[in-house]
Design an enzyme around this catalytic site. Structure first.
Site, PDB file in Angstrom:
ATOM      1  N   ASN A   1       0.807  -1.232   0.000  1.00  0.00           N
ATOM      2  CA  ASN A   1       0.000   0.000   0.000  1.00  0.00           C
ATOM      3  C   ASN A   1       0.836   1.276   0.000  1.00  0.00           C
ATOM      4  OD1 ASN A   1       0.870   0.491   2.591  1.00  0.00           O
ATOM      5  ND2 ASN A   1      -1.093   0.106   3.590  1.00  0.00           N
ATOM      6  N   LYS A   2       2.145   1.177  -0.173  1.00  0.00           N
ATOM      7  CA  LYS A   2       2.983   2.381  -0.120  1.00  0.00           C
ATOM      8  C   LYS A   2       2.995   3.117  -1.473  1.00  0.00           C
ATOM      9  CE  LYS A   2       3.672   1.650   4.149  1.00  0.00           C
ATOM     10  NZ  LYS A   2       4.701   1.070   4.983  1.00  0.00           N
ATOM     11  N   CYS A   3       3.685   4.250  -1.523  1.00  0.00           N
ATOM     12  CA  CYS A   3       3.639   5.117  -2.716  1.00  0.00           C
ATOM     13  C   CYS A   3       4.028   4.377  -3.988  1.00  0.00           C
ATOM     14  CB  CYS A   3       4.579   6.304  -2.534  1.00  0.00           C
ATOM     15  SG  CYS A   3       4.094   7.392  -1.208  1.00  0.00           S
TER      16      CYS A   3
END
Ligand code: PLP
Length: 401
Positions: free
Chosen positions: A201-203
């Site tokens: 779910n990170k950038c």
């Protein structure tokens, strides 16, 4: 139509590279990892980049690289994901939990400084006391993707002879400058070692993954050695010979070429992914400015924000319900959310270990009760964004006092 909290944005480029990697006959660490490291280092403007299996591994290996060990103390914000503190314990040290600055929810530099001064005088701070010279590291966290007070933290590191290991799990792309006339610095260029996360779910993502960037060759080499069993030289390439020496009891947390195959293309697409995050944040800012019970994020002037998270804070005195009920109501309307975070000092292991009361870390303890992270991911459609806005508006109005 439901809107999940997060969904990774994967294009054909990542999929094709992954398939090619699978067909190549070499699945673990080799040239794709090397290539991704090179491009990621260049993107940060930092000489060395070391790919590992997670940001948690990156933080742990960074601590070991600077010589952090048994009996040492690292200052860690309590408003973080648990792994920032856990890794200090993995390295057989002690995390000293520090409160947040209320505007940004990054670590409070005043409290950081007073903690260091009090420790130096031999006082017990947040349940931690140590002989002089044992405080070794500060681990700032760039909350939601907004960089912490890097200049002030840097000055403290100089004054107290500490290393800065940045937890940049949220921070790409993020930038910092000292003032309106100062040059921008990328995340990666402000600390001694900087640790990124490529969790789903990170950038940008590699499924699971992490990266250390640093200007220091010795630390980079140490991390390379420790990510792969403590082998004296990198043994994981199709052409390497059988011969190696174990020079330290290392770990097994190398990044694989399967991860790198995804990462190479996520990095190339990052500008575009970030562009969409910025649009969503702007739409939320506009819509929520009309809702008195909703406080929107404060971004300081000398920061470039990655928008990994869009965190609203409820003005609880203006609502008849609490944060948890607000989240349940959004869930009923089909909007996924999360809370970042329950502060470290409130988790059972840390309660038992340090026994810190809410009053001792008052800002994080209080803000935790009113934060909600809303969906902000690049593949959100305008319809998705509209649905989140309408739902927040509906719940806020229904339960206004
Ligand atoms: C996600 C996250 C981590 C851990 O990253 P992993 O790659 O999952 O190990 C560490 N710190 C912060 C602040 C995070 O949000």
């Amino acid at each position: 139509m439901n809107v999940p909290y997060s969904r990774p944005s994967i294009s054909d480029a990542e999929i094709n590279e992954m398939v090619e990697t699978l067909r190549s006959g070499w699945l673990t660490t080799a040239q794709r990892t090397a290539h991704f490291e090179k491009e990621f280092g260049a993107f940060c403007g930092v000489r060395h980049a070391v790919g590992v299996f997670s940001c948690t591994n990156a933080l742990h290996l960074s601590l070991l690289a600077v010589g952090f060990g048994p009996g040492d103390v690292a200052l860690v914000p309590t408003m973080t994901f648990a792994s920032t503190a856990n890794v200090v314990i993995h390295a057989r040290g002690t995390p000293l939990l520090v409160d947040s600055e209320p505007k940004t929810l990054c670590v409070d530099p005043d409290k950081l400084e007073s903690s260091l001064e009090r420790l130096a005088r031999g006082e017990t701070v947040s349940g931690v006391r140590c002989p002089p010279g044992r405080v070794k590291v500060i681990i700032p966290v760039h909350y939601a993707g907004q960089m912490a007070e890097c200049d002030r933290i840097g000055k403290m590191a100089d004054r107290f002879d500490l290393k800065i290991i940045e937890d940049a799990a949220h921070a790409n792309p993020s930038r910092y400058r000292s003032g309106p006339d100062a040059p921008w610095r990328n995340c990666g260029q402000t600390g001694d070692l900087t640790c990124f996360s490529f969790y789903a779910n990170k950038c940008m993502t590699t499924g699971e993954g992490g990266m250390i960037v640093t200007e220091n060759e010795e630390w980079a080499n140490n991390a390379r050695m420790m990510r792969l069993h403590g082998m004296s030289r990198d043994h994981s390439s199709p052409t390497s010979s059988w011969e190696y020496d174990i020079v330290a009891p290392g770990f097994k947390c190398n990044m694989t070429d399967l991860q790198a195959a995804i990462g190479i293309h996520q990095l190339r697409r990052l500008e575009q992914l970030w562009g969409r995050r910025k649009e969503i944040a702007a739409a939320y800012d506009r819509a929520f400015s009309e809702l008195p019970a909703i406080e929107t994020p404060t971004i300081l002037p000398d920061r470039v924000m990655s928008w990994h998270m869009y965190v609203i804070r409820l003005r609880l005195e203006m609502l008849k319900i609490g944060r948890d009920e607000f989240i349940r109501e959004l869930g009923r309307l089909g909007v996924g959310t999360t809370v970042c975070w329950k502060p470290v000092h409130m988790h059972p292991y840390y309660v038992e270990r340090f026994g810190l009361k809410e009053e001792e870390l008052p800002v994080a303890s209080r803000e935790f009760k009113r934060v909600i992270s809303l969906p902000i991911f690049p593949s959100m459609t305008d319809e998705d964004v509209g649905k989140v806005i309408d739902s927040v508006r509906q719940v806020a109005k229904k339960h206004a006092v």
